[in-house]
Design a protein around this motif. Structure first.
Motif, short mmCIF file in Angstrom:
data_model
loop_
_atom_site.label_atom_id
_atom_site.label_comp_id
_atom_site.label_asym_id
_atom_site.label_seq_id
_atom_site.Cartn_x
_atom_site.Cartn_y
_atom_site.Cartn_z
N ALA A 245 0.83 -1.20 0.00
CA ALA A 245 0.00 0.00 0.00
C ALA A 245 0.87 1.25 0.00
O ALA A 245 0.55 2.24 -0.67
N CYS A 246 1.98 1.22 0.73
CA CYS A 246 2.90 2.36 0.75
C CYS A 246 3.57 2.56 -0.60
O CYS A 246 3.71 3.70 -1.09
N ARG A 247 3.98 1.47 -1.23
CA ARG A 247 4.61 1.58 -2.55
C ARG A 247 3.64 2.14 -3.58
O ARG A 247 4.02 2.98 -4.42
N GLN A 248 2.39 1.69 -3.52
CA GLN A 248 1.38 2.19 -4.46
C GLN A 248 1.15 3.69 -4.30
O GLN A 248 0.75 4.37 -5.25
N ARG A 249 1.42 4.20 -3.10
CA ARG A 249 1.21 5.62 -2.82
C ARG A 249 2.49 6.42 -2.91
O ARG A 249 2.55 7.56 -2.45
N GLY A 250 3.55 5.81 -3.46
CA GLY A 250 4.76 6.57 -3.78
C GLY A 250 5.82 6.64 -2.71
O GLY A 250 6.67 7.55 -2.73
N ALA A 251 5.83 5.71 -1.75
CA ALA A 251 6.87 5.72 -0.72
C ALA A 251 8.25 5.54 -1.34
O ALA A 251 8.43 4.78 -2.30
N ASN A 252 9.23 6.23 -0.80
CA ASN A 252 10.60 6.14 -1.31
C ASN A 252 11.26 4.83 -0.88
O ASN A 252 11.94 4.18 -1.67
N SER A 253 11.05 4.44 0.36
CA SER A 253 11.57 3.17 0.89
C SER A 253 10.62 2.69 1.97
O SER A 253 9.90 3.48 2.58
N VAL A 254 10.66 1.38 2.21
CA VAL A 254 9.77 0.78 3.21
C VAL A 254 10.57 -0.23 4.03
O VAL A 254 11.14 -1.18 3.47
N TYR A 255 10.59 -0.02 5.34
CA TYR A 255 11.24 -0.95 6.25
C TYR A 255 10.20 -1.51 7.22
O TYR A 255 9.31 -0.79 7.67
N ALA A 256 10.33 -2.78 7.54
CA ALA A 256 9.43 -3.44 8.49
C ALA A 256 10.16 -3.64 9.81
O ALA A 256 11.23 -4.26 9.84
N LEU A 257 9.60 -3.11 10.90
CA LEU A 257 10.17 -3.27 12.22
C LEU A 257 9.23 -4.14 13.05
O LEU A 257 8.07 -3.76 13.27
N ALA A 258 9.69 -5.28 13.50
CA ALA A 258 8.85 -6.18 14.30
C ALA A 258 9.69 -6.73 15.46
O ALA A 258 10.79 -7.26 15.24
N THR A 259 9.19 -6.62 16.67
CA THR A 259 9.96 -7.04 17.83
C THR A 259 10.20 -8.55 17.83
O THR A 259 11.34 -9.02 17.93
N HIS A 260 9.12 -9.32 17.70
CA HIS A 260 9.21 -10.78 17.84
C HIS A 260 9.13 -11.45 16.47
O HIS A 260 8.09 -11.41 15.81
N ALA A 261 10.22 -12.06 16.05
CA ALA A 261 10.30 -12.69 14.74
C ALA A 261 9.88 -14.15 14.85
O ALA A 261 10.71 -15.05 14.97
N LEU A 262 8.57 -14.39 14.82
CA LEU A 262 8.07 -15.75 14.93
C LEU A 262 8.31 -16.53 13.64
O LEU A 262 8.46 -17.75 13.67
N PHE A 263 8.31 -15.83 12.51
CA PHE A 263 8.67 -16.41 11.21
C PHE A 263 7.94 -17.73 10.95
O PHE A 263 8.54 -18.81 10.88
N ASP A 264 6.64 -17.63 10.80
CA ASP A 264 5.82 -18.80 10.50
C ASP A 264 6.01 -19.24 9.05
O ASP A 264 6.63 -18.54 8.23
N ARG A 265 5.43 -20.40 8.73
CA ARG A 265 5.56 -20.97 7.39
C ARG A 265 5.06 -19.97 6.33
O ARG A 265 4.01 -19.36 6.48
N GLY A 266 5.83 -19.80 5.28
CA GLY A 266 5.47 -18.90 4.20
C GLY A 266 6.08 -17.52 4.32
O GLY A 266 5.93 -16.70 3.42
N CYS A 267 6.79 -17.25 5.42
CA CYS A 267 7.31 -15.90 5.63
C CYS A 267 8.48 -15.55 4.72
O CYS A 267 8.73 -14.38 4.45
N GLU A 268 9.21 -16.56 4.23
CA GLU A 268 10.43 -16.26 3.47
C GLU A 268 10.13 -15.49 2.19
O GLU A 268 10.88 -14.58 1.82
#
Length: 329
Positions: A245-268
């Motif tokens: 959604a951010c890219r569609q609206r013209g964001a220059n860069s997008v970073y994801a910050l998440a405290t707990h990396a549970l990394f469930d199946r399909g996350c890669e």
């Protein structure tokens, strides 16, 4: 005179436990864990805990080494064992607290599992619970009758944002309404310590029957460096949805910050998606069970051990805790 301090880390959280004790310049206390045929388990300290201030480090994410329920049961039994053998105070240091998402009834006859977990901690004789970035702070604080210490990642992620933001306009986004307070606090702390302005945005998210909907988007991300902040990342679909959604609206860069990396199946596939420049997480759910290639190229891991070490140091000394995460007083 302060009682002696003993710090244990249960199997599955040994790496984080060693990092915490290294920061404190003490050794992990020795303990034994045994698994028996039929699935039963025993754990015991191998040193005396009588009269001691005991800290038990154990994170409660599910992994190939043990389910959430296995880890929870082992923590409760070990705490009760320490109580049985005379510990003066028991503090559970639980970097990721399981079942914090099920904190209210959303459907008829739903459980309120957060409260049930709190009752189990109290029944095991745990005096203090320390955790980081719970899903719903009010629900967490209301569930426990024993003392709680809630830490957050404002200081940690403000440094990350400062290093990545550059000179472009900066915006912090919550991918759902439930996380808006978390995004606001991060924004306020970043502005206070950096002296730079940060704007705020939010995206609508509704979940029913496993299906996520909602397309309302509030915030001007065009030309901005956007930091999506959340308490955890599982499959990563919430992060990716917000990033696209951010890219569609013209964001220059997008970073994801998440405290707990549970990394469930399909996350890669999500972690490697071009809509997200990089995903930044802490080590509260490590070791991570994703490919080394994805971890190396798409994920940055920020250590949480110094924060937990300082919390333990202050708890043991009876020192103030308010400034640990970002409060002024």
């Amino acid at each position: 005179m302060l009682p002696d301090m003993k710090i244990f880390a249960l199997n599955g959280t040994m790496a984080l436990g060693r990092a915490i004790t290294a920061d404190l310049r003490v050794a992990l206390a020795e303990h034994e864990e045994r698994d028996f045929e039929g699935g039963e388990h025993k754990a015991r300290p191998l040193v005396s805990v009588r009269g001691d201030d005991v800290f038990i480090v154990h994170t409660l994410n599910g992994s190939p080494e043990g389910s959430v329920n296995d880890k929870l049961c082992k923590l409760l039994f070990f705490a009760a064992t320490c109580r049985e053998h005379g510990a003066s105070r028991i503090t559970a240091v639980v970097p990721y607290l399981a079942y914090s998402r099920k904190d209210r009834q959303t459907k008829s006859r739903d459980p309120v599992t957060t409260r049930y977990v709190a009752q189990l901690f109290e029944a095991a004789g745990i005096d203090v619970v320390v955790t980081l970035d719970v899903h719903n702070l009010a629900a967490f604080q209301n569930a426990f009758r024993c003392a709680t210490v809630h830490l957050d990642t404002r200081k940690i992620y403000s440094e990350v944002i400062a290093n990545l933001s550059g000179s472009e306009r900066l915006l912090i986004l919550s991918p759902d309404a439930g996380g808006i307070k978390r995004a606001q606090l991060l924004r306020e702390y970043y502005e206070r310590v950096s002296g730079n302005e940060a704007q705020l945005a939010i995206m609508e998210k509704r979940r029913s029957g496993g299906v996520v909907t909602g397309h309302l988007f509030a915030g001007d991300v065009e030309g901005a460096n956007v930091f999506i902040v959340d308490d955890m990342i599982g499959t990563g679909k919430t992060m990716l949805r917000a990033a696209e959604a951010c890219r569609q609206r013209g964001a220059n860069s997008v970073y994801a910050l998440a405290t707990h990396a549970l990394f469930d199946r399909g996350c890669e596939a999500v972690l490697a998606h071009p809509a997200i420049d990089r995903t930044i997480v802490t080590d509260t759910a490590s070791p991570f069970h994703i490919s080394e290639d994805v971890l190396r190229n798409c994920v940055e891991v920020v250590g949480s051990a110094p924060l937990f070490a300082e919390t333990i140091r202050r708890l043991h000394a009876g020192a103030p805790l308010a400034t640990l995460s970002g409060d002024d007083q």
